[in-house]
Write a protein that holds these residues in place. Structure first.
Motif, mmCIF file in Angstrom:
data_model
loop_
_atom_site.group_PDB
_atom_site.id
_atom_site.type_symbol
_atom_site.label_atom_id
_atom_site.label_comp_id
_atom_site.label_asym_id
_atom_site.label_seq_id
_atom_site.Cartn_x
_atom_site.Cartn_y
_atom_site.Cartn_z
ATOM 1 N N ARG A 59 0.631 -1.183 -0.170
ATOM 2 C CA ARG A 59 -0.256 -0.078 -0.017
ATOM 3 C C ARG A 59 0.826 1.195 0.052
ATOM 4 O O ARG A 59 0.511 2.259 -0.726
ATOM 5 C CB ARG A 59 -0.939 -0.033 1.339
ATOM 6 C CG ARG A 59 -1.993 -0.808 1.181
ATOM 7 C CD ARG A 59 -2.899 -0.340 2.217
ATOM 8 N NE ARG A 59 -4.107 -1.334 2.551
ATOM 9 C CZ ARG A 59 -4.847 -1.212 3.666
ATOM 10 N NH1 ARG A 59 -4.793 -0.096 4.312
ATOM 11 N NH2 ARG A 59 -5.803 -2.293 3.954
ATOM 12 N N THR A 60 1.943 1.074 0.683
ATOM 13 C CA THR A 60 2.654 2.405 0.735
ATOM 14 C C THR A 60 3.774 2.680 -0.056
ATOM 15 O O THR A 60 4.089 3.593 -0.443
ATOM 16 C CB THR A 60 3.365 2.383 2.345
ATOM 17 O OG1 THR A 60 4.044 1.303 2.365
ATOM 18 C CG2 THR A 60 2.249 2.498 3.352
ATOM 19 N N LEU A 61 4.484 1.610 -0.430
ATOM 20 C CA LEU A 61 5.542 1.817 -1.533
ATOM 21 C C LEU A 61 5.266 1.704 -2.890
ATOM 22 O O LEU A 61 5.978 2.287 -3.735
ATOM 23 C CB LEU A 61 6.674 0.730 -1.426
ATOM 24 C CG LEU A 61 7.043 0.616 0.093
ATOM 25 C CD1 LEU A 61 8.146 -0.710 -0.060
ATOM 26 C CD2 LEU A 61 7.823 1.738 0.570
ATOM 27 N N GLY A 62 3.864 1.235 -3.217
ATOM 28 C CA GLY A 62 3.440 1.530 -4.621
ATOM 29 C C GLY A 62 3.874 0.163 -5.408
ATOM 30 O O GLY A 62 4.877 -0.191 -5.228
ATOM 31 N N ASP A 63 2.961 -0.110 -6.182
ATOM 32 C CA ASP A 63 3.050 -1.660 -7.013
ATOM 33 C C ASP A 63 4.206 -1.281 -8.071
ATOM 34 O O ASP A 63 4.950 -2.157 -8.330
ATOM 35 C CB ASP A 63 2.052 -2.022 -7.805
ATOM 36 C CG ASP A 63 0.840 -2.607 -6.627
ATOM 37 O OD1 ASP A 63 1.452 -3.071 -5.645
ATOM 38 O OD2 ASP A 63 -0.116 -2.568 -7.175
ATOM 39 N N THR A 64 4.504 0.148 -8.390
ATOM 40 C CA THR A 64 5.335 0.182 -9.551
ATOM 41 C C THR A 64 6.774 0.412 -8.982
ATOM 42 O O THR A 64 7.839 0.491 -9.672
ATOM 43 C CB THR A 64 5.085 1.516 -10.445
ATOM 44 O OG1 THR A 64 5.124 2.499 -9.464
ATOM 45 C CG2 THR A 64 3.622 1.261 -10.935
ATOM 46 N N SER A 65 7.138 0.588 -7.685
ATOM 47 C CA SER A 65 8.411 0.824 -7.255
ATOM 48 C C SER A 65 9.174 -0.741 -7.125
ATOM 49 O O SER A 65 8.699 -1.823 -7.390
ATOM 50 C CB SER A 65 8.359 1.008 -5.619
ATOM 51 O OG SER A 65 7.868 0.120 -4.774
#
Length: 415
Positions: A53-59
């Motif tokens: 949720r926090t780091l983002g799926d694209t990171s």
């Protein structure tokens, strides 16, 4: 049977190396405490959703680097790849958001599946600080100053440069995103595969690409400064003015966006040229959207994290461990008395090495090997007279000392 060895990307920290790590761990506690930050320790593993949720799926962290697994109960868990998400989750779990501002520092191991190289391991260690509930630029100034004071405490501030940028508020980011996507689409043939994939999902990530072709394209990309709202521009100007007032030098890096999705406003890195290509030693920024992204009340935040492995390579340990005193009992009665004497000396603060056997020559050889400052030699005859021979292993002199006075004498010299 195959020889057991450590997992690739992990590292045993042996006693000779530990003082360098301890120096960094202690430094964040010392400096953080002077700023009123308290220590927080979160679990090494969390539910995977905390990081997704926090780091983002694209990171890169989420898409390529997390150690994720199902436990025996079928729960999806992840070894923590960074500290901020866990701290935010802990604050919400404990219902502490009513007590802002909250000021924390942390230290401990993190895990990312990366290509191991100098200063970058798959199990690595981080220190960090988080300031929650402060929306004003004063928060940014405080955490950057804390970082500078930490580097100064470690003796490496002079080897680093503070790079800083702003990615503005939401309106600034939306306006900039539109301009950036238009620019990148016009150069799509020159972008790497990763950047093409990110172009529409998270185009800001293209700005911190390490690919040479991407960097050439990015060099002429639109600048954030041209899309900042008046509020965002004033916010950043106040941060810079605060750093100027404190004498903390900096260099503007218009493409510094950090690799995580929850940053806004100020982003910063302290970088060095002493570690080759892995030059970032402390990095962070403002993350006002994090708590809301995790399902909690919208709460501003700002913080940084630093790699202990990299800092430990730069900094020299401040305190040198005291040299030991070697006890050299000779004979059965002396061996028994040595156990009591060793404990008394240790409780008085003296570092004592008590061998487990061997003759005088073997024990003195070990005393030399461990760098003992003095050797306390006594056999059954000395014990009967209530004395011991104290030998200075640097000067070579030898003095007879009453056993009753020995603890006080050595405590003064070695405590």
């Amino acid at each position: 049977m195959a020889k057991l060895q450590s997992v690739r990307g992990t590292h045993d920290i042996l006693p000779d190396e530990m003082p360098r790590y301890r120096n960094v761990f202690d430094a964040v506690a010392e400096v953080g405490t002077t700023y009123g930050y308290g220590e927080i320790a979160t679990p090494i593993f969390e539910f995977t959703e905390v990081f997704k949720r926090t780091l983002g799926d694209t990171s890169d962290v989420v898409s390529k680097e997390m150690y994720t697994f199902n436990d025996r109960g079928g729960e999806g868990l992840t070894l923590r790849p960074e500290g901020t998400a866990g701290v935010a989750r802990a604050v919400m779990s404990a219902g502490l958001l009513q007590s802002v501002p909250l000021k924390y520092f942390y230290r401990g191991p993190m895990f990312r599946y990366e290509r191991p190289q100098k200063g970058r391991m798959r199990q690595f260690h981080q220190i960090g600080v988080e300031l929650l509930g402060v929306a004003e630029p004063a928060g940014d100034i405080e955490v950057i100053t804390l970082g500078a004071d930490l580097l100064d405490r470690l003796g490496v501030m002079g080897d680093t440069v503070l790079e800083i940028n702003t990615i503005g508020d939401m309106d600034s980011r939306n306006a900039y995103r539109t301009a950036l996507v238009a620019y990148l689409e016009a150069h799509i043939d020159q972008l790497s595969d990763d950047s093409r994939e990110r172009l529409h999902r998270n185009p800001l990530r293209v700005l911190d690409s390490k690919d040479a072709g991407d960097r050439a394209v990015v060099a002429d990309a639109p600048r954030f400064d041209d899309y900042l709202t008046p509020h965002a521009a004033d916010f950043f100007a106040t941060v810079l003015a605060g750093l100027d007032r404190l004498g903390i030098g900096y260099r503007r890096n218009p493409f510094l966006v950090r690799g995580l999705d929850y940053y806004c406003h100020t982003t910063f890195e302290f970088v060095t040229e002493r570690l080759g290509s892995q030059g970032t030693v402390l990095a962070g920024g403002r993350y006002d959207g994090l708590m809301g992204q995790m399902g909690g009340a919208e709460t501003p935040g700002v913080g940084w994290a630093a790699g202990v492995e990299r800092l430990s390579m730069l900094a020299e340990p401040r305190a040198v461990a005291p040299r030991p005193v070697a006890l050299v009992p000779l004979g059965g009665a002396a061996e028994a008395e040595a156990l009591v004497l060793a404990r008394s000396l240790r409780r008085a603060g003296v570092v004592v090495d008590l061998g487990y056997g061997g003759n005088l020559k073997k024990r003195m050889k070990r005393a030399d090997k461990i760098g003992a400052a003095r050797a306390v030699i006594f056999g059954d005859d000395e014990l009967a007279r209530g004395v011991a021979q104290v030998k200075d292993l640097d000067e070579g002199g030898q003095t007879e000392v009453a056993l009753a006075d020995l603890v006080d004498r050595l405590a003064v010299q070695h405590g």
